[in-house]
Design an enzyme around this catalytic site. Structure first.
Site, PDB file in Angstrom:
ATOM      1  N   ASP A   1     -13.074  -3.234  10.757  1.00 32.75           N
ATOM      2  CA  ASP A   1     -13.598  -2.851   9.443  1.00 32.75           C
ATOM      3  C   ASP A   1     -15.057  -3.278   9.319  1.00 32.75           C
ATOM      4  O   ASP A   1     -15.353  -4.465   9.379  1.00 32.75           O
ATOM      5  CB  ASP A   1     -12.737  -3.524   8.362  1.00 32.75           C
ATOM      6  CG  ASP A   1     -13.305  -3.311   6.971  1.00 32.75           C
ATOM      7  OD1 ASP A   1     -14.078  -2.340   6.786  1.00 32.75           O
ATOM      8  OD2 ASP A   1     -12.974  -4.110   6.076  1.00 32.75           O
TER       9      ASP A   1
ATOM     10  N   ASP B   1      -7.008  13.394  17.987  1.00 33.16           N
ATOM     11  CA  ASP B   1      -5.594  13.655  17.716  1.00 33.16           C
ATOM     12  C   ASP B   1      -5.505  15.008  17.012  1.00 33.16           C
ATOM     13  O   ASP B   1      -6.251  15.268  16.068  1.00 33.16           O
ATOM     14  CB  ASP B   1      -5.055  12.554  16.803  1.00 33.16           C
ATOM     15  CG  ASP B   1      -3.615  12.194  17.110  1.00 33.16           C
ATOM     16  OD1 ASP B   1      -2.781  13.120  17.168  1.00 33.16           O
ATOM     17  OD2 ASP B   1      -3.330  10.996  17.297  1.00 33.16           O
TER      18      ASP B   1
ATOM     19  N   ASP C   1       0.031  15.964  18.549  1.00 39.20           N
ATOM     20  CA  ASP C   1       1.131  15.318  17.843  1.00 39.20           C
ATOM     21  C   ASP C   1       2.397  16.190  17.839  1.00 39.20           C
ATOM     22  O   ASP C   1       2.330  17.370  17.483  1.00 39.20           O
ATOM     23  CB  ASP C   1       0.669  15.086  16.395  1.00 39.20           C
ATOM     24  CG  ASP C   1       1.569  14.164  15.620  1.00 39.20           C
ATOM     25  OD1 ASP C   1       1.585  12.963  15.918  1.00 39.20           O
ATOM     26  OD2 ASP C   1       2.267  14.651  14.706  1.00 39.20           O
TER      27      ASP C   1
ATOM     28  N   GLU D   1       2.320  15.132  22.864  1.00 41.92           N
ATOM     29  CA  GLU D   1       3.371  14.174  22.501  1.00 41.92           C
ATOM     30  C   GLU D   1       4.676  14.949  22.345  1.00 41.92           C
ATOM     31  O   GLU D   1       4.752  15.874  21.543  1.00 41.92           O
ATOM     32  CB  GLU D   1       3.021  13.464  21.193  1.00 41.92           C
ATOM     33  CG  GLU D   1       3.998  12.336  20.897  1.00 41.92           C
ATOM     34  CD  GLU D   1       4.213  12.036  19.427  1.00 41.92           C
ATOM     35  OE1 GLU D   1       4.676  10.942  19.109  1.00 41.92           O
ATOM     36  OE2 GLU D   1       3.930  12.919  18.580  1.00 41.92           O
TER      37      GLU D   1
ATOM     38  N   HIS E   1       0.935   3.344  18.652  1.00 46.25           N
ATOM     39  CA  HIS E   1       1.004   3.010  17.220  1.00 46.25           C
ATOM     40  C   HIS E   1       2.372   3.261  16.603  1.00 46.25           C
ATOM     41  O   HIS E   1       2.587   2.927  15.438  1.00 46.25           O
ATOM     42  CB  HIS E   1      -0.061   3.827  16.475  1.00 46.25           C
ATOM     43  CG  HIS E   1       0.241   5.297  16.499  1.00 46.25           C
ATOM     44  ND1 HIS E   1       0.185   6.053  17.653  1.00 46.25           N
ATOM     45  CD2 HIS E   1       0.632   6.141  15.526  1.00 46.25           C
ATOM     46  CE1 HIS E   1       0.519   7.298  17.364  1.00 46.25           C
ATOM     47  NE2 HIS E   1       0.801   7.381  16.082  1.00 46.25           N
ATOM     48  N   ASP E   2       3.280   3.872  17.342  1.00 47.19           N
ATOM     49  CA  ASP E   2       4.633   4.131  16.827  1.00 47.19           C
ATOM     50  C   ASP E   2       5.677   3.199  17.431  1.00 47.19           C
ATOM     51  O   ASP E   2       6.858   3.299  17.103  1.00 47.19           O
ATOM     52  CB  ASP E   2       5.065   5.569  17.174  1.00 47.19           C
ATOM     53  CG  ASP E   2       4.251   6.610  16.434  1.00 47.19           C
ATOM     54  OD1 ASP E   2       3.789   6.325  15.317  1.00 47.19           O
ATOM     55  OD2 ASP E   2       4.093   7.726  16.982  1.00 47.19           O
TER      56      ASP E   2
HETATM   57  C1  NOJ Z   1       3.934  11.272  15.763  1.00 46.64           C
HETATM   58  C2  NOJ Z   1       2.878  10.292  15.388  1.00 46.64           C
HETATM   59  O1  NOJ Z   1       2.522   9.534  16.498  1.00 46.64           O
HETATM   60  C3  NOJ Z   1       3.421   9.470  14.249  1.00 46.64           C
HETATM   61  O2  NOJ Z   1       2.626   8.357  13.941  1.00 46.64           O
HETATM   62  C4  NOJ Z   1       3.585  10.369  13.060  1.00 46.64           C
HETATM   63  O3  NOJ Z   1       4.220   9.679  12.019  1.00 46.64           O
HETATM   64  C5  NOJ Z   1       4.417  11.616  13.409  1.00 46.64           C
HETATM   65  N1  NOJ Z   1       4.116  12.173  14.683  1.00 46.64           N
HETATM   66  C6  NOJ Z   1       4.191  12.674  12.374  1.00 46.64           C
HETATM   67  O4  NOJ Z   1       2.889  13.177  12.475  1.00 46.64           O
END
Ligand code: NOJ
Length: 560
Positions: A21, A98, A199, A256, A329-330
């Protein structure tokens, strides 16, 4: 095998909200990224994958986009973005954006128009169904709990949203929508971006009729993914996107793809088919889940990891290309999930890095992985920010029958916020991430785990990752060699060979906290030439065919 820069690259993923930040509002931003480019250059990465920075109401932290050609105000301006790109290119790195086009935000102008009336020109940009006697159009459950259908009062129809109700799915059957997406992609490519991470791109083609899904447990909503994963027109759409957009540029593409299997992945990544270069497959991310999905915790077994990784290494060799990752990040933090984030945090993080970076494919490092950042445990559900976690908690604890304690256990193990706590830059307040109040709490361990400390300590995970990256640049066998699993049935050691021209690479990793004897089967010929890397000191005189591995030890030998 065809050589390519994107096969030889190492990618670093930035989740901008949590990276750095620069203006004290508690939210990471683009100038904050630009400030840290030298840090990334020194690490040695080639490509930055930037999670979404587009205009968004942030229902899902930027994965709900309301304008694909504008920058989110909290992150800065288009000028800031252009400056960042220039600085990335100046350092001879690349930027992969992305691309989130399975759905938009409900605040996107297309959706605002679409919901005005059934005959609006944008109506068909989304997927609408009427209701039969007040029943939902089908029984599919959303990825973020509840139904995939949301009722729209004005036009008295439901729209489909596989994710949150603020993420309506785009209708790829509509050629006008597809053309608008391609136009937008070209606009970014012409601005100089070097690729796209796409995505949930294998969700864009739905089976016509959107059939009811089998529901053996008679739950309220059920998994409808068989009707949208790798759907009937998916290869046609991606081929079209390739021909209309990607083929005109020398860029990197990764799709993805939850639920993709090897046969499908071959089709997506076989270059002659002109679709994508690589996919993110999820098989190894599901090894610690039970039949009821990600929150249904199971201990992960090394045997399953070997089976899964080996299948992908062999399956795509000489056909397509793998992407290599252990977190993003997921997903929870790799060291907390597959290693030991207490006693052997440093050793196991290095071991996991070795295991991954010596495989065939393009490695992805998720921000903080290179300093061994760990999962987090917040005391209260109120500290969590992720829509997936909050919806699930509501569903299971507030409206359901599960206990708070039980659900928190799953969140501690699998919640996406594990990966989203701010990057730990130094030991000052909030880990040096912000001078304000961070949007999500910093992990309490920032005083001992942070980048400044890691840079100063030449034995750190950070310096080990630098070495791993350097090795990939130096030895083509790491990029192009084939893969051969050894000691298949060993329950603690994961070891494999790579073969390329007349060379061999022997990769030995101990996934346990115990001392274990390594013995190379006699049937395998291997003459050591040199040791390339290890996470403990070893003796030059040691015989790589036979020795004792320390807890989470990793070694790589080159030989013939
Ligand atoms: C996959 C992304 O990596 C995730 O963070 C997101 O919530 C879902 N797709 C929906 O876009």
């Amino acid at each position: 095998m065809e050589q390519a820069w994107w096969k030889e690259s190492v990618v670093y993923q930035i989740y901008p909200r949590s990276f750095n930040d620069s203006n004290g509002d508690g939210i990471g931003d683009i100038p904050g990224i630009t400030e840290k480019l030298d840090y990334l250059k020194n690490l040695g990465v080639d490509v930055i994958w930037l999670s979404p920075v587009y205009q968004s109401p942030n229902d899902d932290n930027g994965y709900d986009i309301s304008d694909y050609q504008a920058i989110m105000k909290e992150f800065g301006t288009m000028h800031d973005w252009e400056k960042m790109l220039e600085e990335i290119h100046k350092r001879d790195m690349k930027l992969m954006m992305d691309l989130v086009v399975n759905h938009s935000s409900d605040e996107h102008q297309w959706f605002q128009e679409a919901k005005k009336s059934k005959d609006n020109p944008f109506r068909d940009y989304y997927i609408w169904r009427s209701s039969k006697d007040g029943e939902l159009p089908n029984n599919w459950g959303s990825m973020f709990s509840g139904s995939v259908w949301e009722y729209d009062e004005t036009t008295q129809e439901y729209y489909l949203h596989l994710f949150s109700r603020k993420q309506p799915d785009l209708n790829w059957e509509n050629p006008k929508l597809r053309q608008d997406v391609y136009k937008m992609m070209k606009w970014w490519l012409d601005k100089g971006v070097d690729g796209f991470r796409m995505d949930v791109i294998n969700f864009i083609s739905k089976v016509p009729g959107l059939p009811e899904a089998p529901n053996p447990n008679e739950t309220k909503y059920t998994d409808g993914s068989r009707y949208f994963i790798n759907g009937p027109h998916i290869h046609e759409y991606l081929h079209e996107m390739n021909q209309e957009v990607l083929a005109g540029y020398d860029v990197m593409t990764v799709g993805e793809m939850p639920g993709v299997d090897i046969e499908e992945a071959k089709k997506y990544t076989k270059l002659k088919r002109k679709e994508l270069q690589m996919v993110f497959q999820f098989e190894h991310m599901d090894l610690d889940s039970g039949p009821n999905g990600k929150w249904d915790l199971r201990p992960f077994k090394l045997k399953d990891l070997k089976e899964s990784i080996s299948k992908w290494q062999k399956g795509l060799h000489d056909v397509g290309w793998n992407s290599l990752y252990l977190n993003n990040h997921d997903q929870p933090r790799a060291v907390s999930r597959f290693g030991n984030d207490k006693e052997y945090r440093v050793e196991s993080a290095k071991m996991l890095g070795t295991f991954l970076h010596m495989l065939q494919g393009t490695p992805y490092i998720y921000q903080g992985e290179e300093i061994g950042m760990t999962n987090v445990q917040f005391d209260s559900i109120d500290e969590y920010k992720d829509i997936e976690i909050l919806n699930m908690y509501k569903d299971k604890v507030i409206n359901g029958a599960e206990s708070h304690e039980e659900v928190m256990k799953s969140i501690y193990a699998k919640g996406r916020d594990n990966a989203r706590t701010p990057f730990q830059w130094n030991d000052s307040k909030h880990g040096g991430f912000t001078s304000g109040t961070p949007w999500i709490q910093v992990n309490r361990n920032y005083r001992s785990i942070n980048a400044e400390q890691a840079i100063q300590d030449d034995q750190s995970i950070y310096h080990y990752y630098r070495q791993l990256i350097k090795l990939r640049k130096k030895y083509p066998i790491i990029v192009y060699g084939d893969y051969q699993l050894i000691l298949e049935n060993h329950d603690k050691i994961y070891a494999y060979l790579r073969n390329y021209k007349n060379e061999k690479l022997l990769v030995i990793t101990n996934f346990s906290n115990q001392h274990v004897l390594f013995e190379l089967p006699e049937s395998i010929s291997f003459e050591k030439a040199e040791k390339l890397i290890s996470n403990y000191d070893t003796l030059e005189s040691e015989n790589p065919r036979f020795f004792t591995l320390k807890p989470y030890e990793a070694r790589v030998y080159k030989g013939f």
